[in-house]
Write an enzyme that holds these catalytic residues in place. Structure first.
Site: not given
Length: 439
Positions: A36, A207, A209, A238-240, A263, A286, A310, A337-339
């Site tokens: 980020h 959770k 990430k 969640d490993p994306n 996820e 997501n 979302d 989902h979130s951001n």
């Protein structure tokens, strides 16, 4: 009132359309796409009617979306905010339809029309609520619950507060404000982060990430969380979608005893469907089912158990309620989902969460990672990890114009125009490359 007069009633016209890009302080959080930036970008939309009723919304910030919103002004000025079907058609005719491919490979959605319409729809619903004297949740069908639960959202991160401090820390920060500045790159750091966040907000589920480190290390962190919190606190990971199918099968099996859901362990509906047949843990997404266009493939292949909606990406709050009905018909659970976001988005998420007919899993939120706010009265209060549904008309929040001005100045000064986690990661690791599938 005569019948003929009733059918002549029209809502007020929209006469002003304000678009304000802002930059909010964001710590150096890690994910599969990189790191980020010191600031996360958001865009605040305000619509004002001819009788001076204001409706507001918030979406992820991106200069291309801002330009699209600017081009939509001529379509929206003069419209009745109650006529959302006509507004959607005008926008679709102007921009064309988004495709699933437009989303991109990154963990965040890059489509245009869904962002533009969701921004306008939420602001219109805010206006409609103020005109009718009803909260947005009532415009979505009514309140099913008074409190909306959220999950603690943990991140691997480098040391630092973000913003002007970057990788440095504020020595005067206390409590969670201090804890969120600390490094968390191993199981011990993740557990410390979780304890601090849950102590401050009272979250009842957790959770993590993933996708930032080797699978062995991240799975070890999940087992460390189970040891620290016991089996009363549900865990999700969640490993994306960065894992290969064999990797996902190996570690998915290992984590079966401790996960509430897994996820996006793999990329694509077909790979998700194959994995789903081989492990007992529910699969959430997501990333592989992210639009109504994706639903037929999802149902045909059986690619997930839980869709993480979302409203910013699915085309608004009403579209998310439509998705909830589809999920109910086809045996899916729905969560959220979130951001990185502020209180306007959180208010919309809470209204939607309160209206959902079925609610099994606490919703995601990045809200604890944000120190800025753009609504009057400061940040929302969490009670045992949940947020009370606003009862005032509309969204139940009002824009803090002074804060908006300051956050817009942040945007002008920070130099960021769109999210680029790869660029930020290369500040730390110059040779780092994004890989859609890494491990």
């Amino acid at each position: 009132m005569k019948k003929d007069d009733f059918y002549k009633i029209k809502g007020p016209k929209i006469v002003q359309f304000h678009i304000t890009p802002i930059a909010i302080v964001d710590p150096p959080l890690l994910n599969a796409a990189g790191l980020h930036a010191p600031y996360a970008l958001r865009t605040i939309v305000e619509l004002v009617t001819e009788d001076n009723i204001s409706g507001i919304s918030e979406i992820p910030g991106n200069v291309d979306i801002d330009l699209a919103l600017e081009s939509a002004k001529k379509l929206i000025i003069g419209k009745d905010p109650f006529q959302l079907n006509g507004i959607r058609k005008a926008l679709t005719d102007h921009f064309g339809r988004d495709s699933a491919a437009d989303r991109g490979d990154a963990p965040w959605d890059q489509r245009r029309l869904v962002h533009v319409f969701s921004a306008i729809e939420v602001a219109c619903l805010d206006i409609m609520g103020k005109i009718t004297g009803r909260p947005v949740v009532d415009l979505l069908g009514g309140k099913m619950r008074d409190m909306v639960p959220f999950a603690a959202y943990l991140f691997y991160k480098y040391e630092g507060a973000g913003g002007a401090l970057g990788f440095a820390k504020d020595p005067h920060a206390k409590g969670w404000a201090a804890a969120r500045q600390e490094e968390a790159v191993d199981p011990e750091g993740i557990v410390r982060q979780a304890k601090a966040m849950c102590r401050h907000y009272g979250f009842q589920s957790i959770k993590l990430k993933g996708g930032a480190f080797e699978p062995d290390e991240e799975v070890a962190a999940m087992f460390a969380l189970r040891k620290a919190f016991g089996d009363e606190i549900p865990l999700r990971f969640d490993p994306n979608a960065i894992w290969k199918p064999d990797t996902a099968l190996k570690y998915g099996k290992q984590m079966e005893p401790i996960l509430e859901y897994l996820e996006d362990p793999v990329r694509g509906q077909e790979n998700m469907a194959l994995l789903k047949k081989s492990i007992q843990t529910p699969l959430a997404t997501n990333m592989c089912t992210t639009s109504f266009e994706d639903i037929p493939g999802s149902i045909a292949m059986g690619s997930e158990d839980i869709i993480l909606s979302d409203h910013h990406f699915w085309g608004g709050l009403k579209a998310s309620m439509e998705l909830a009905r589809i999920c109910e018909v086809f045996g899916r659970n729905l969560s959220m989902h979130s951001n990185s976001h502020l209180g306007i988005s959180l208010a919309a998420m809470v209204h939607l969460g309160a209206a959902l007919p079925n609610f099994t899993y606490a919703l995601d939120t990045h809200y604890p990672w944000q120190s800025d706010e753009v609504i009057l009265g400061g940040q929302f209060r969490f009670e045992e990890g949940a947020v009370q549904v606003p009862s005032s008309p509309g969204l139940g929040v009002e824009l803090d114009k002074a804060a908006l001005s300051q956050l817009h100045n942040n945007y002008l000064n920070c130099g960021l125009k769109k999210r680029d986690d790869l660029f930020e990661m290369r500040k730390v690791h110059p040779d780092w490359e994004f890989k859609a599938i890494r491990y």
